[in-house]
Write a protein that holds these residues in place. Structure first.
Motif, PDB file in Angstrom:
ATOM      1  N   LEU A 104       0.815  -1.214   0.000  1.00  0.00           N
ATOM      2  CA  LEU A 104       0.000   0.000   0.000  1.00  0.00           C
ATOM      3  C   LEU A 104       0.849   1.264   0.000  1.00  0.00           C
ATOM      4  CD1 LEU A 104      -2.787  -1.007   2.560  1.00  0.00           C
ATOM      5  CD2 LEU A 104      -2.992  -0.826   0.071  1.00  0.00           C
ATOM      6  N   TRP A 105       2.050   1.181   0.598  1.00  0.00           N
ATOM      7  CA  TRP A 105       2.883   2.382   0.719  1.00  0.00           C
ATOM      8  C   TRP A 105       3.925   2.502  -0.381  1.00  0.00           C
ATOM      9  CZ3 TRP A 105       7.687   0.475   0.945  1.00  0.00           C
ATOM     10  CH2 TRP A 105       7.870  -0.795   1.522  1.00  0.00           C
ATOM     11  N   GLY A 106       4.092   1.481  -1.231  1.00  0.00           N
ATOM     12  CA  GLY A 106       5.093   1.574  -2.288  1.00  0.00           C
ATOM     13  C   GLY A 106       5.652   0.226  -2.678  1.00  0.00           C
ATOM     14  N   TYR A 107       6.976   0.080  -2.582  1.00  0.00           N
ATOM     15  CA  TYR A 107       7.638  -1.140  -3.026  1.00  0.00           C
ATOM     16  C   TYR A 107       8.894  -1.335  -2.194  1.00  0.00           C
ATOM     17  CZ  TYR A 107       9.905  -4.463  -6.247  1.00  0.00           C
ATOM     18  OH  TYR A 107      10.507  -5.567  -6.809  1.00  0.00           O
ATOM     19  N   GLY A 108       9.117  -2.559  -1.714  1.00  0.00           N
ATOM     20  CA  GLY A 108      10.330  -2.793  -0.932  1.00  0.00           C
ATOM     21  C   GLY A 108      10.425  -4.206  -0.414  1.00  0.00           C
ATOM     22  N   GLY A 109      11.544  -4.499   0.221  1.00  0.00           N
ATOM     23  CA  GLY A 109      11.789  -5.799   0.813  1.00  0.00           C
ATOM     24  C   GLY A 109      12.792  -5.677   1.945  1.00  0.00           C
ATOM     25  N   VAL A 110      13.131  -6.811   2.559  1.00  0.00           N
ATOM     26  CA  VAL A 110      13.991  -6.825   3.736  1.00  0.00           C
ATOM     27  C   VAL A 110      15.046  -7.912   3.583  1.00  0.00           C
ATOM     28  CG1 VAL A 110      14.076  -6.946   6.262  1.00  0.00           C
ATOM     29  CG2 VAL A 110      11.982  -6.145   5.124  1.00  0.00           C
ATOM     30  N   VAL A 111      16.298  -7.565   3.912  1.00  0.00           N
ATOM     31  CA  VAL A 111      17.387  -8.533   3.900  1.00  0.00           C
ATOM     32  C   VAL A 111      18.132  -8.481   5.233  1.00  0.00           C
ATOM     33  CG1 VAL A 111      17.707  -8.393   1.397  1.00  0.00           C
ATOM     34  CG2 VAL A 111      19.087  -6.937   2.897  1.00  0.00           C
ATOM     35  N   ARG A 112      18.825  -9.590   5.532  1.00  0.00           N
ATOM     36  CA  ARG A 112      19.718  -9.610   6.681  1.00  0.00           C
ATOM     37  C   ARG A 112      21.152  -9.659   6.156  1.00  0.00           C
ATOM     38  NH1 ARG A 112      18.444 -11.644  11.828  1.00  0.00           N
ATOM     39  NH2 ARG A 112      16.887 -13.068  10.925  1.00  0.00           N
ATOM     40  N   ALA A 113      21.977  -8.696   6.563  1.00  0.00           N
ATOM     41  CA  ALA A 113      23.374  -8.652   6.145  1.00  0.00           C
ATOM     42  C   ALA A 113      24.141  -9.807   6.791  1.00  0.00           C
ATOM     43  CB  ALA A 113      23.995  -7.314   6.544  1.00  0.00           C
ATOM     44  N   PRO A 114      25.303 -10.156   6.236  1.00  0.00           N
ATOM     45  CA  PRO A 114      26.084 -11.243   6.826  1.00  0.00           C
ATOM     46  C   PRO A 114      26.436 -11.029   8.295  1.00  0.00           C
ATOM     47  CG  PRO A 114      26.896 -10.760   4.626  1.00  0.00           C
ATOM     48  CD  PRO A 114      25.875  -9.706   4.952  1.00  0.00           C
ATOM     49  N   ASP A 115      26.536  -9.778   8.749  1.00  0.00           N
ATOM     50  CA  ASP A 115      26.855  -9.532  10.160  1.00  0.00           C
ATOM     51  C   ASP A 115      25.626  -9.615  11.064  1.00  0.00           C
ATOM     52  OD1 ASP A 115      25.790  -6.591  10.820  1.00  0.00           O
ATOM     53  OD2 ASP A 115      26.622  -6.539   8.808  1.00  0.00           O
ATOM     54  N   GLY A 116      24.430  -9.817  10.479  1.00  0.00           N
ATOM     55  CA  GLY A 116      23.214  -9.967  11.259  1.00  0.00           C
ATOM     56  C   GLY A 116      22.306  -8.756  11.274  1.00  0.00           C
ATOM     57  N   THR A 117      22.765  -7.611  10.776  1.00  0.00           N
ATOM     58  CA  THR A 117      21.941  -6.406  10.759  1.00  0.00           C
ATOM     59  C   THR A 117      20.813  -6.548   9.739  1.00  0.00           C
ATOM     60  OG1 THR A 117      23.862  -5.066  11.355  1.00  0.00           O
ATOM     61  CG2 THR A 117      21.956  -3.901  10.444  1.00  0.00           C
ATOM     62  N   ILE A 118      19.618  -6.110  10.126  1.00  0.00           N
ATOM     63  CA  ILE A 118      18.450  -6.174   9.242  1.00  0.00           C
ATOM     64  C   ILE A 118      18.297  -4.848   8.502  1.00  0.00           C
ATOM     65  CG2 ILE A 118      15.928  -6.371   9.176  1.00  0.00           C
ATOM     66  CD1 ILE A 118      16.135  -8.235  11.610  1.00  0.00           C
ATOM     67  N   TRP A 119      18.135  -4.954   7.171  1.00  0.00           N
ATOM     68  CA  TRP A 119      18.017  -3.783   6.304  1.00  0.00           C
ATOM     69  C   TRP A 119      16.711  -3.840   5.522  1.00  0.00           C
ATOM     70  CZ3 TRP A 119      21.596   0.195   5.861  1.00  0.00           C
ATOM     71  CH2 TRP A 119      22.796   0.010   6.564  1.00  0.00           C
ATOM     72  N   GLN A 120      15.960  -2.751   5.580  1.00  0.00           N
ATOM     73  CA  GLN A 120      14.818  -2.564   4.698  1.00  0.00           C
ATOM     74  C   GLN A 120      15.277  -1.722   3.503  1.00  0.00           C
ATOM     75  OE1 GLN A 120      10.962  -1.631   6.595  1.00  0.00           O
ATOM     76  NE2 GLN A 120      12.082  -1.487   8.526  1.00  0.00           N
ATOM     77  N   ILE A 121      14.841  -2.101   2.320  1.00  0.00           N
ATOM     78  CA  ILE A 121      15.156  -1.341   1.102  1.00  0.00           C
ATOM     79  C   ILE A 121      13.824  -0.984   0.465  1.00  0.00           C
ATOM     80  CG2 ILE A 121      16.454  -1.309  -1.050  1.00  0.00           C
ATOM     81  CD1 ILE A 121      18.056  -3.707   0.027  1.00  0.00           C
ATOM     82  N   ALA A 122      13.531   0.309   0.344  1.00  0.00           N
ATOM     83  CA  ALA A 122      12.161   0.676  -0.007  1.00  0.00           C
ATOM     84  C   ALA A 122      12.075   1.988  -0.773  1.00  0.00           C
ATOM     85  CB  ALA A 122      11.329   0.783   1.264  1.00  0.00           C
ATOM     86  N   THR A 123      10.936   2.145  -1.462  1.00  0.00           N
ATOM     87  CA  THR A 123      10.589   3.394  -2.137  1.00  0.00           C
ATOM     88  C   THR A 123       9.091   3.598  -2.016  1.00  0.00           C
ATOM     89  OG1 THR A 123      10.628   4.600  -4.245  1.00  0.00           O
ATOM     90  CG2 THR A 123      10.314   2.225  -4.370  1.00  0.00           C
ATOM     91  N   SER A 124       8.674   4.851  -2.001  1.00  0.00           N
ATOM     92  CA  SER A 124       7.240   5.153  -2.016  1.00  0.00           C
ATOM     93  C   SER A 124       6.708   5.226  -3.441  1.00  0.00           C
ATOM     94  CB  SER A 124       6.962   6.476  -1.295  1.00  0.00           C
ATOM     95  OG  SER A 124       7.661   7.535  -1.926  1.00  0.00           O
ATOM     96  N   ALA A 125       7.621   5.242  -4.446  1.00  0.00           N
ATOM     97  CA  ALA A 125       7.208   5.302  -5.846  1.00  0.00           C
ATOM     98  C   ALA A 125       6.672   3.947  -6.303  1.00  0.00           C
ATOM     99  CB  ALA A 125       8.387   5.719  -6.721  1.00  0.00           C
TER     100      ALA A 125
END
Length: 210
Positions: free
Chosen positions: A81-102
């Motif tokens: 509903l808010w756009g487009y994106g997904g989530v990954v976990r980096a090799p060190d364990g940090t969680i990253w969201q990658i997103a756009t409202s477009a």
């Protein structure tokens, strides 16, 4: 204090982590730093970092680069509903969201990042908001006890607060976790820890991992 100058990720292998963030995301090492840490940590660390970009193609490009560099998928990139994106976990364990409202691409696909956002998962959003206001931050947006966004300075890391369990759900992981957050925030401040144990320290000169 009115902004976050940088975030430091505490990792087991700083050299490998620095290589990942430079190669996959092209992040400025002055804003996302890494340093060695062996403090115990299990489960959800209570935060996510977000790369906000201008169009879906850029999300896909960063997502693919992260996977090629060793990240794992927590949520595949998809429309919402808010756009487009997904989530990954980096090799060190940090969680990253990658997103756009477009909702569609309007230019050539790149891996340019428009904004870096730190979302802290907290137990009491209202209490944490008041705590950070007392530290000198200014509220930009607030939705009761659910979400707060601070009006940090341009070019710095944007800070937002979210309920811990809600943030874990967004990230696609269980909310339970113990031990170190493996995260340190830096700004124009004396050292302190917030109500949820997130540590702050004065901004120091950048050192490069060996």
């Amino acid at each position: 204090m009115n902004s976050i100058d940088s975030v430091t990720l505490e990792v087991a292998d700083p050299t490998a982590a620095a290589r990942f963030y430079s190669g996959a995301f092209g992040l400025d090492p002055s804003r996302v730093r890494v340093r060695s840490c062996e403090a115990p940590t299990t489960g959800f660390r209570g935060f996510t970092l977000s790369l906000v970009v201008s169009q879906p193609g850029n999300v896909d490009a960063l997502f693919a680069a992260a996977l090629d560099a060793g990240a794992t998928v927590l949520k595949p990139a998809s429309k919402s509903l808010w756009g487009y994106g997904g989530v990954v976990r980096a090799p060190d364990g940090t969680i990253w969201q990658i997103a756009t409202s477009a909702r569609k691409d309007t230019g050539p696909v790149t891996r340019d990042v428009d904004e870096l956002v730190l979302l802290l998962g907290v137990e009491d959003v209202r209490a944490s908001k008041q705590f950070y206001v007392e530290q000198g931050l200014t509220v930009g947006k607030s939705f009761g006890g659910k979400y707060v966004e601070f009006a940090t300075a341009p070019g710095t890391v944007r800070l937002s607060l979210y309920k811990r369990r809600a943030l874990a759900k967004v990230a696609g992981v269980p909310a339970d976790g113990t031990g170190s957050h493996r995260l340190v925030l830096s700004g124009a401040t004396d050292p302190f820890s917030d109500p949820d144990g997130f540590a702050w320290e004065p901004t120091a000169p950048l050192t490069v991992a060996n």
